[in-house]
Write a protein that holds these residues in place. Structure first.
Motif, PDB file in Angstrom:
ATOM      1  N   ILE A  49    -101.373 -38.576 -23.913  1.00 34.51           N
ATOM      2  CA  ILE A  49    -102.506 -37.949 -23.219  1.00 34.51           C
ATOM      3  C   ILE A  49    -102.734 -36.530 -23.739  1.00 34.51           C
ATOM      4  O   ILE A  49    -103.871 -36.097 -23.931  1.00 34.51           O
ATOM      5  N   PHE A  50    -101.626 -35.806 -24.003  1.00 31.73           N
ATOM      6  CA  PHE A  50    -101.760 -34.448 -24.527  1.00 31.73           C
ATOM      7  C   PHE A  50    -102.402 -34.458 -25.905  1.00 31.73           C
ATOM      8  O   PHE A  50    -103.207 -33.585 -26.234  1.00 31.73           O
ATOM      9  N   GLY A 255    -104.257 -30.648 -11.914  1.00 31.87           N
ATOM     10  CA  GLY A 255    -103.419 -31.406 -12.840  1.00 31.87           C
ATOM     11  C   GLY A 255    -102.000 -31.628 -12.342  1.00 31.87           C
ATOM     12  O   GLY A 255    -101.315 -32.547 -12.812  1.00 31.87           O
ATOM     13  N   PHE A 256    -101.532 -30.787 -11.405  1.00 30.49           N
ATOM     14  CA  PHE A 256    -100.191 -30.994 -10.846  1.00 30.49           C
ATOM     15  C   PHE A 256    -100.047 -32.398 -10.256  1.00 30.49           C
ATOM     16  O   PHE A 256     -98.963 -32.978 -10.267  1.00 30.49           O
ATOM     17  N   GLY A 380     -98.815 -30.543 -17.775  1.00 26.98           N
ATOM     18  CA  GLY A 380     -97.492 -30.259 -18.328  1.00 26.98           C
ATOM     19  C   GLY A 380     -96.644 -29.424 -17.382  1.00 26.98           C
ATOM     20  O   GLY A 380     -95.452 -29.697 -17.191  1.00 26.98           O
ATOM     21  N   LEU A 381     -97.253 -28.408 -16.769  1.00 24.24           N
ATOM     22  CA  LEU A 381     -96.511 -27.556 -15.839  1.00 24.24           C
ATOM     23  C   LEU A 381     -96.108 -28.336 -14.596  1.00 24.24           C
ATOM     24  O   LEU A 381     -95.032 -28.096 -14.013  1.00 24.24           O
ATOM     25  N   VAL A 386     -92.545 -30.223 -10.207  1.00 24.21           N
ATOM     26  CA  VAL A 386     -92.096 -31.274  -9.304  1.00 24.21           C
ATOM     27  C   VAL A 386     -90.586 -31.466  -9.372  1.00 24.21           C
ATOM     28  O   VAL A 386     -89.965 -31.973  -8.425  1.00 24.21           O
ATOM     29  N   ALA A 387     -89.974 -31.052 -10.468  1.00 22.84           N
ATOM     30  CA  ALA A 387     -88.516 -31.149 -10.584  1.00 22.84           C
ATOM     31  C   ALA A 387     -87.806 -29.996  -9.877  1.00 22.84           C
ATOM     32  O   ALA A 387     -86.623 -30.104  -9.533  1.00 22.84           O
ATOM     33  N   LEU A 388     -88.525 -28.905  -9.652  1.00 15.74           N
ATOM     34  CA  LEU A 388     -87.904 -27.716  -9.066  1.00 15.74           C
ATOM     35  C   LEU A 388     -88.224 -27.534  -7.585  1.00 15.74           C
ATOM     36  O   LEU A 388     -87.419 -26.968  -6.844  1.00 15.74           O
ATOM     37  N   LEU A 389     -89.398 -27.992  -7.142  1.00 15.53           N
ATOM     38  CA  LEU A 389     -89.843 -27.743  -5.777  1.00 15.53           C
ATOM     39  C   LEU A 389     -90.086 -29.043  -5.026  1.00 15.53           C
ATOM     40  O   LEU A 389     -90.266 -30.103  -5.640  1.00 15.53           O
TER      41      LEU A 389
END
Length: 454
Positions: A49-50, A255-256, A380-381, A386-389
């Motif tokens: 996709i990128f 996009g998140f 991308g961010l 989602v892995a941190l919060l």
């Protein structure tokens, strides 16, 4: 929508785009599935996709190119080139050929950007200003409807027959689009296209058509200045500037949700990742409804108002997803689907009405980059966030941010007010002139009587 589809030229364009949009909807997800099957890597599959979005960085160059050539031949040549660029997919056999898929994905992203810029000019050329919203709504309705079946059809085609049928179907779709749109037809009646909708703000920068042949004097703008003319117009026109700023900020957090939705399904609903496909289908239904309603909304609240409604609707959708409940989730993705065509129809129609024809390719390409680049960054961010919060906290933040962006856009809707109601049937110029002369004769014949009785 029935009115704009009754126009023969637009109907042919719509038919050609239907073929190319079908090919597009089948290819995009299937290419990522193909990469996943060859490599077993989620990251490499997501990178597809990128790669498709990366050519957006070339938007000024693509827009400059589109503005220098006739619209219809440019559309036909681009679709023919896209069909040709898909042929390397026929040679893909194993993971060693992964670069071929990425190369095709990048070339497709470039052609998609080009077609989008050409399409803005074609629609503007074929459709009168009062039907632009209806035309854009028809195109968005078709695109959203194809999203209901295209990705599933592409994935099913790949599972059943492998990768080469994807290339064949894609090539066929783009070839049909080129043939249908490029078919000879009667010459369009003069006066179909009109000047851009007047709006406040400085005069637009001159485009290629305003460039004068040089006599050694510096009449011709520099090459770099021509490339950036579309961006200058976006920044200089108040309504377009507000639209791009508000929608760009909204896209920066929207996009998140590409990554958040997997956490919602897994951690929140406790279901398999494949259930995301069900949510995407429901979102597609919302998009279909939004496409059908978009022209009506635009007529009531104007272009910036429609864009504001679309962006703001994403807010409650994200807030509902902060609480894991299946029925709330279905309502949320339906609302998110409804928001997308409203926003896009508002933005595209605003660009077409507020941009001179000689700049439209560059402005459309620059606007596409201004919206898609923040969205690609946030996708991308989002994988990192989602892995941190906690995903619920991020969904709530996305909801609040998009509500603020929608409010910012709504407060600027006076910059693009809705068109007023028609004042009556259009009277031919000759008939108006004869009626005026008759009125003057009647006035002269009545004047003596009026003086005698005064």
């Amino acid at each position: 929508m029935r009115t704009v589809l009754s126009r023969p030229d637009f109907r042919l364009l719509f038919g050609g785009l239907l073929a190319s949009m079908t090919a597009e909807s089948i290819l995009l997800l299937a290419l990522a599935v193909w990469v996943k099957d060859l490599t077993g890597s989620d990251g490499l599959a997501g990178a597809t996709i990128f790669v498709v979005l990366a050519p957006r960085m070339l938007a000024p160059l693509v827009g400059w190119f589109v503005d220098r050539y006739p619209r219809r031949p440019c559309f036909v040549v681009t679709n023919l080139a896209t069909a040709l660029l898909l042929t390397p997919l026929l040679a893909v056999r194993d993971a060693a050929d992964l670069w071929l898929i990425y190369a095709v994905a990048a070339a497709y992203g470039l052609s998609n950007l080009t077609v989008g810029a050409v399409l803005s000019r074609l629609v503007r050329e074929l459709v009168p200003p009062d039907l632009l919203g209806e035309a854009n709504g028809a195109l968005q309705t078709a695109r959203q409807g194809l999203r209901l079946i295209g990705p599933l059809a592409g994935a099913g085609l790949y599972v059943a027959l492998g990768g080469w049928p994807l290339a064949v179907v894609g090539m066929a779709g783009f070839l049909v689009a080129a043939v249908v749109v490029g078919a000879p037809r009667a010459t369009t009646r003069p006066g179909t296209s009109s000047a851009p909708h007047p709006g406040p703000g400085p005069s637009p920068a001159p485009g290629p058509s305003a460039v004068l042949p040089g006599d050694g004097v510096g009449h011709r703008p520099r090459w770099a200045s021509e490339l950036l003319a579309g961006l200058r117009h976006l920044v200089g026109e108040p309504a377009l500037r507000r639209a791009l700023l508000g929608y760009g900020l909204g896209s920066l957090v929207m996009g998140f949700t590409e990554s958040l939705i997997f956490a919602y399904v897994d951690r929140g609903l406790g279901r398999e990742p494949a259930f995301v496909g069900v949510l995407f289908t429901v979102q597609g239904i919302g998009g279909l409804v939004g496409g059908l309603l978009s022209a009506t909304v635009l007529r009531r609240v104007g272009e910036l108002g429609a864009l504001a409604v679309g962006v703001a609707l994403f807010g409650p959708a994200a807030l509902l997803l902060a609480y894991p409940n299946l029925w709330l989730g279905l309502a949320a993705v339906l609302m998110a689907g409804l928001s997308l065509p409203l926003a896009l129809v508002g933005l595209h129609t605003l660009i077409q009405r507020r941009t001179p024809p000689e700049l439209l390719g560059r402005v459309a390409a620059a606007a596409e980059a201004a919206v898609r680049c923040p969205q690609a960054f946030s996708i991308g961010l989002g994988a990192l966030v989602v892995a941190l919060l906690d995903y619920r906290l991020v969904f709530a933040s996305v909801g609040l941010a998009t509500l603020l962006a929608g409010n910012y856009l709504w407060r600027g809707r006076h910059l693009s007010p809705p068109p007023g109601p028609p004042t009556g049937p259009r009277v031919p110029a000759q008939r108006r002139a004869s009626e005026q002369r008759q009125t003057e004769v009647d006035a002269r014949t009545r004047t003596p009587d009026a003086l005698r009785h005064s």
